[in-house]
Design a protein around this motif. Structure first.
Motif, short mmCIF file in Angstrom:
data_model
loop_
_atom_site.label_atom_id
_atom_site.label_comp_id
_atom_site.label_asym_id
_atom_site.label_seq_id
_atom_site.Cartn_x
_atom_site.Cartn_y
_atom_site.Cartn_z
N ARG A 1 -28.08 -10.13 -36.42
CA ARG A 1 -27.68 -8.76 -36.20
C ARG A 1 -28.90 -7.82 -36.31
N VAL A 2 -29.76 -8.02 -37.22
CA VAL A 2 -30.97 -7.22 -37.37
C VAL A 2 -31.84 -7.39 -36.12
N LEU A 3 -31.91 -8.62 -35.61
CA LEU A 3 -32.69 -8.87 -34.40
C LEU A 3 -32.12 -8.14 -33.20
N GLU A 4 -30.79 -8.06 -33.13
CA GLU A 4 -30.16 -7.33 -32.03
C GLU A 4 -30.52 -5.84 -32.09
N LYS A 5 -30.49 -5.30 -33.31
CA LYS A 5 -30.86 -3.89 -33.49
C LYS A 5 -32.32 -3.67 -33.10
N LEU A 6 -33.18 -4.60 -33.49
CA LEU A 6 -34.60 -4.47 -33.12
C LEU A 6 -34.78 -4.55 -31.61
N ASP A 7 -34.08 -5.48 -30.97
CA ASP A 7 -34.16 -5.61 -29.52
C ASP A 7 -33.65 -4.34 -28.83
N THR A 8 -32.56 -3.79 -29.34
CA THR A 8 -31.99 -2.56 -28.78
C THR A 8 -32.97 -1.40 -28.97
N GLN A 9 -33.55 -1.33 -30.17
CA GLN A 9 -34.52 -0.27 -30.46
C GLN A 9 -35.75 -0.39 -29.56
N ARG A 10 -36.22 -1.61 -29.38
CA ARG A 10 -37.39 -1.83 -28.50
C ARG A 10 -37.06 -1.46 -27.05
N ALA A 11 -35.88 -1.81 -26.62
CA ALA A 11 -35.47 -1.47 -25.24
C ALA A 11 -35.41 0.05 -25.07
N GLU A 12 -34.88 0.74 -26.06
CA GLU A 12 -34.82 2.21 -26.01
C GLU A 12 -36.23 2.81 -26.01
N GLU A 13 -37.09 2.29 -26.85
CA GLU A 13 -38.48 2.77 -26.89
C GLU A 13 -39.17 2.54 -25.56
N SER A 14 -38.90 1.40 -24.96
CA SER A 14 -39.51 1.10 -23.66
C SER A 14 -39.02 2.09 -22.60
N ARG A 15 -37.71 2.36 -22.59
CA ARG A 15 -37.15 3.34 -21.63
C ARG A 15 -37.74 4.74 -21.90
N THR A 16 -37.82 5.09 -23.17
CA THR A 16 -38.39 6.39 -23.54
C THR A 16 -39.84 6.49 -23.09
N ASN A 17 -40.61 5.43 -23.35
CA ASN A 17 -42.02 5.42 -22.94
C ASN A 17 -42.16 5.52 -21.42
N SER A 18 -41.31 4.83 -20.70
CA SER A 18 -41.34 4.89 -19.23
C SER A 18 -41.01 6.31 -18.76
N ALA A 19 -39.99 6.91 -19.36
CA ALA A 19 -39.61 8.27 -18.98
C ALA A 19 -40.74 9.25 -19.30
N LEU A 20 -41.36 9.08 -20.47
CA LEU A 20 -42.48 9.96 -20.85
C LEU A 20 -43.66 9.78 -19.90
N GLN A 21 -43.91 8.54 -19.49
CA GLN A 21 -45.01 8.28 -18.57
C GLN A 21 -44.74 8.95 -17.21
N GLU A 22 -43.48 8.91 -16.74
CA GLU A 22 -43.12 9.56 -15.49
C GLU A 22 -43.32 11.07 -15.59
N VAL A 23 -42.89 11.63 -16.72
CA VAL A 23 -43.07 13.07 -16.94
C VAL A 23 -44.56 13.42 -16.96
N ALA A 24 -45.35 12.61 -17.66
CA ALA A 24 -46.79 12.87 -17.74
C ALA A 24 -47.44 12.80 -16.36
N GLU A 25 -47.05 11.83 -15.56
CA GLU A 25 -47.60 11.70 -14.20
C GLU A 25 -47.21 12.89 -13.34
N ALA A 26 -45.94 13.33 -13.46
CA ALA A 26 -45.47 14.50 -12.71
C ALA A 26 -46.25 15.75 -13.12
N LEU A 27 -46.46 15.89 -14.43
CA LEU A 27 -47.21 17.05 -14.92
C LEU A 27 -48.66 17.00 -14.45
N ASN A 28 -49.28 15.83 -14.50
CA ASN A 28 -50.65 15.70 -14.02
C ASN A 28 -50.75 16.04 -12.55
#
Length: 106
Positions: A1-28
């Motif tokens: 169960r802890v591993l599932e939470k970590l996997d979910t958290q990592r997936a969310e961080e990855s999506r967040t990082n991708s979204a932030l990268q898109e925003v940064a590219e748009a701003l640049n």
């Protein structure tokens, strides 16, 4: 169960990082576009300043010519009045009519 939470958290961080990268590219991209517009505007302003300077110089020259023409006209009027008062001879009248014409005021 802890591993599932970590996997979910990592997936969310990855999506967040991708979204932030898109925003940064748009701003640049937007910053680059705005910099290009600023450069064009600056060049246009410089062009207008150069045109303003040229027009100001031309205006000064025109004003100088207008003043010179007005002074020449006054001189000629004074000479005409003087000749009228003296009753000019034919040769003086001919000399006056052969003078170059003054510039007309602008």
């Amino acid at each position: 169960r802890v591993l599932e939470k970590l996997d979910t958290q990592r997936a969310e961080e990855s999506r967040t990082n991708s979204a932030l990268q898109e925003v940064a590219e748009a701003l640049n991209s937007q910053v680059l576009r705005l910099e290009a517009e600023l450069k064009e505007s600056s060049q246009a302003v410089e062009g207008l300043r150069a045109e303003e300077l040229a027009l100001t110089q031309h205006l000064g020259e025109s004003e100088g010519l207008r003043i010179q023409g007005a002074e020449e006209l006054e001189t000629l009027r004074a000479e005409v009045e003087e000749l009228k008062a003296r009753g000019p001879s034919t040769s003086e009248a001919e000399g006056l009519s052969n003078r170059p014409q003054p510039l007309s005021p602008l």
